[in-house]
Enzyme design. Structure first.
Site, PDB file in Angstrom:
ATOM      1  N   HIS A 276       0.746  -1.120  -0.069  1.00 58.05           N
ATOM      2  CA  HIS A 276       0.249   0.017   0.119  1.00 58.05           C
ATOM      3  C   HIS A 276       0.648   1.275  -0.011  1.00 58.05           C
ATOM      4  O   HIS A 276       0.266   2.320   0.020  1.00 58.05           O
ATOM      5  CB  HIS A 276      -1.146   0.045   1.045  1.00 58.05           C
ATOM      6  N   HIS A 277       2.134   1.297   0.303  1.00 57.77           N
ATOM      7  CA  HIS A 277       3.007   2.511   0.140  1.00 57.77           C
ATOM      8  C   HIS A 277       3.482   2.576  -1.400  1.00 57.77           C
ATOM      9  O   HIS A 277       3.807   3.564  -1.580  1.00 57.77           O
ATOM     10  CB  HIS A 277       4.003   2.260   1.025  1.00 57.77           C
ATOM     11  N   ALA A 278       3.406   1.641  -2.114  1.00 56.05           N
ATOM     12  CA  ALA A 278       4.158   1.696  -3.418  1.00 56.05           C
ATOM     13  C   ALA A 278       3.514   2.660  -4.226  1.00 56.05           C
ATOM     14  O   ALA A 278       2.015   2.546  -4.469  1.00 56.05           O
ATOM     15  CB  ALA A 278       4.151   0.277  -4.179  1.00 56.05           C
TER      16      ALA A 278
END
Length: 729
Positions: free
Chosen positions: A237-239
């Site tokens: 989810h940070h990408a």
């Protein structure tokens, strides 16, 4: 047929002398053969744990072993069998598990580097599921595998065209290049990256993780599974579209969402992504910030933008843009130590009402378990039962079509127990009781601010949506009415009057009326008491929702006693009110920023220009942050004039003083010349070490601000009197 029923043809009536229908062989028997059955029987196939008994039914046979059937009887029997509904369409299906041991190949290249994104994370979860009897233990050497409760399936590699629905080709090409990089290049990219590492298997594992999320969603939408959990890594989810960060290579959930919307346009038009990872899913938010068909909701630790990922992307005022306005909901916790009661409160007040109004066709959970109790990175205390409760609530959406995808979580035992609890609820078990259902004041404050932001987009968040015919275009807010009452009371009692504050013409609001009040001749007094505060509290029993019984409501204005004390001692007073909402202004209202700007304005234009030689600063509630900010912004001037600082935080966010120059002594001065009251349940008491930058902390037995102001009145006024004597001497 239900219960696995195997049914032969209906019994035929006795033969008559009239015309007969065609003759049909029974059970494939050949006339005159030894296997010719004497009668037709109806059997009920046994289910596990169920004993059935075949009941023989007489049948009329002709002379050669055929059953006589009337014309049309076969078609009627087939029609009845074909169209009989399955009463348990959802329950009869299984919960899916995506797990692939090959995803453990992604690891750091430096031996001895115990990175928190440990390959064992998914193994510990799988072991917990296996030991609970939900799936076979892959490490067991015993014989053939038995049927299990979970329907296990392996991941597949995501295709480039799928990943590029979210990511740029350049990003794909870079991750692909790591497969052939030298050890030195891998180490260099790891050092230069934003909390991310690479080895030669990272590209392959990243593709499996992303493909696993896609397959889990596909099985659920196809109807082969009722729901699924994808135990996948690396997380996603940070990408961002163009770069990897925060342990994430490809954004698994974002890619799966785009693929589902593209491949299932008829049955999947709207998707809810619920992200309960303790870190904000910045990459997922970026992917759908202007998309009206994807509702992204995140509950995360924010800490004023200091918690990873740093910056303001996770703040509550980030609500989407263009067509996606309102489709981004951030619930940013001000600090750690949030538990079951806080998360369940957020679900009941914000998550579920908005989700039900959105009415998604599929729910995807970015399930990080780093908010779990025991995870030192997250610093929160959500229990397995807490995660189970949240899962049970989400199952009520989208006809139960929910896919849970692993994100973060770095305590191996915590993530195993939490994922097991979630999986049991997916299968059909009820969630266990949470440790608490009572939210902290900090959580209630955050949720209140989120509701204000989201009320512009969702009827369920706005009183206007509940009572549209009774609410006018410019309704009177109670906090504005209370301030007008306070102004009249202080004018009648102490002849206090309004001090003007210059603002832009566009920033006009009823909430600014009588915002700053001053006592007569304050500018000529030797000692000046500067009070900045939130609106006073109101307590009222609930009436018939959404109303309150106003005749039973009580105004708790304990702060006025400090004004009475100051004026009785011959001090000047400046009293500043910081509203939590600006009536008539739709733009987001940052209470902390407003308090800081107001304090700086009053210092420059009134306090510093007065004749005061001693200033006492008192902050109440969230507005107290304006005092601490002023001390850092005007460090030299404040230390010259201020004799003492008293801040009443209660259970709201604690603000630290920020020295403009390191080592200038401001932090020590603040510690020695302040009292900072926090309730006994405040998160600050869970810290291992109390910092001087927070001031002279005192724990109170009171829980609400009004109670603390009342209980500590005597000690505070005594301490302030002593500080003034010390300064005069």
């Amino acid at each position: 047929m239900p219960f696995g029923m195997k049914t032969g043809l209906p019994d035929a009536p006795p033969r008559s002398n009239g015309p007969t229908s065609p003759l049909i062989p029974v059970n494939g028997a050949v006339p005159g053969s030894s296997n010719e059955p004497p009668r037709v029987t109806t059997q009920l196939a046994e289910r596990p744990g169920q004993q059935t008994q075949a009941a023989p039914v007489p049948a009329a046979l002709d002379g050669v072993g055929f059953v006589a059937v009337k014309a049309g009887q076969i078609e009627q029997a087939i029609k009845r069998k074909k169209h009989k509904p399955n009463a348990l369409f959802y329950t009869n299906r299984r919960t899916g598990l995506c797990y692939d041991v090959r995803m453990r190949y992604h690891a750091t290249v430096d031996e001895g580097d115990m990175h928190p994104e440990d390959p064992r994370r998914i193994y510990f979860i799988y072991r917990a599921l296996a030991e609970s009897g939900l799936v076979d233990d892959e490490d067991a050497d015993s014989g053939p595998k038995s049927a299990t409760i979970l329907a296990k399936f392996k991941a597949r590699e995501v295709k480039k065209e799928e990943a590029c629905l979210v990511h740029s080709e350049g990003h794909w090409d870079f991750i692909e290049s790591t497969a052939k990089m030298s050890l030195q290049d891998l180490q260099e990219h790891t050092r230069q990256g934003d909390s991310v590492y690479f080895n030669n298997e990272s590209f392959f594992c990243g593709k499996l993780s992303c493909g696993g999320a896609i397959e889990a969603c596909r099985h659920v939408l196809d109807g082969t599974l009722k729901n699924a959990i994808a135990v996948i890594r690396p997380p996603g989810h940070h990408a961002e579209p163009c770069h990897a960060m925060g342990f994430c290579l490809f954004n698994n959930v974002a890619v799966a969402t785009k693929v589902m919307l593209k491949n299932y346009p008829e049955i999947c038009k709207k998707i809810l992504i619920l992200d309960w990872d303790v870190h904000h899913g910045n990459g997922t938010q970026s992917a759908f910030y202007d998309n009206p068909n994807v509702l992204y909701m995140s509950i995360h630790r924010y800490g004023g933008g200091t918690f990873y990922p740093p910056g303001d992307a996770g703040n509550l005022d980030k609500c989407g843009e263009r067509e996606g306005r309102g489709k981004n909901v951030n619930i940013p916790w001000a600090s750690g130590a949030m538990g079951d009661g806080d998360y369940i409160y957020a679900f009941n007040r914000v998550i579920m009402p908005i989700a039900m109004e959105f009415n998604p066709d599929l729910v995807i959970v970015s399930a990080g378990f780093d908010a779990a109790a025991g995870d030192n990175i997250g610093g929160c205390f959500v229990t397995p039962a807490g995660f189970a409760q949240m899962t049970a609530l989400l199952k009520t959406l989208a006809n139960g079509k929910i896919v849970v995808c692993l994100e973060g979580g770095y305590n191996l035992l915590s993530i195993a127990h939490s994922a097991l609890a979630v999986t049991k609820v997916l299968i059909g078990e009820p969630p266990g009781p949470p440790t608490s259902t009572v939210p902290s004041n900090s959580a209630k404050d955050t949720i209140h601010q989120v509701i204000i932001q989201q009320s512009r987009f969702w009827d369920c968040m706005s009183i206007k949506g509940v009572l549209p015919d009774l609410i006018t275009h410019r309704p009177a807010r109670i906090h504005d009415v209370i301030r007008l009452f306070q102004a009249k009371e202080l004018a009648d009692k102490h002849s206090m009057y309004e001090l003007p504050v210059m603002r832009n013409k566009e920033r006009t609001s009823k909430s600014f009326e009588d915002q700053v009040l001053a006592s007569p001749d304050y500018q000529n007094k030797e000692t000046l008491v500067f009070i900045v505060h939130d609106p006073p509290q109101v307590v009222a029993p609930s009436g018939s929702p959404p109303f309150i019984d106003i005749h039973e409501a009580m105004l708790l204005d304990s702060g006025s006693s400090y004004i009475d004390w100051a004026i009785s001692n011959g001090f000047g007073v400046i009293d500043a009110n910081v509203p939590q909402h600006l009536t008539g202004i739709d733009d987001p209202h940052d209470v902390n920023a407003h308090a800081q700007q107001l304090c700086a304005y009053l210092w420059d234009n009134y306090i510093e220009l007065s004749d005061a030689k001693n200033v006492i600063a008192i902050g109440i509630g969230r507005a107290a942050g304006g005092i601490t900010h002023l001390l850092g912004a005007k460090a030299v001037e404040c230390r010259k004039l201020i004799s003492g600082v008293v801040n009443f935080y209660g259970d709201v966010d604690l603000r630290a003083v920020q020295a403009p120059v390191h080592g200038d002594g401001l932090v020590d001065w603040y510690f020695d010349n302040s009292i900072v009251y926090c309730s006994k349940d405040h998160n600050v008491w869970m810290q291992r070490k109390l910092r001087k930058k927070w001031g002279g902390l005192r724990k109170t037995n009171g829980t609400c601000i009004s109670e603390i102001l009342r209980d500590e009145f005597g000690p505070v006024t005594t301490w302030l009197g002593e500080k003034l004597k010390d300064r005069l001497s």
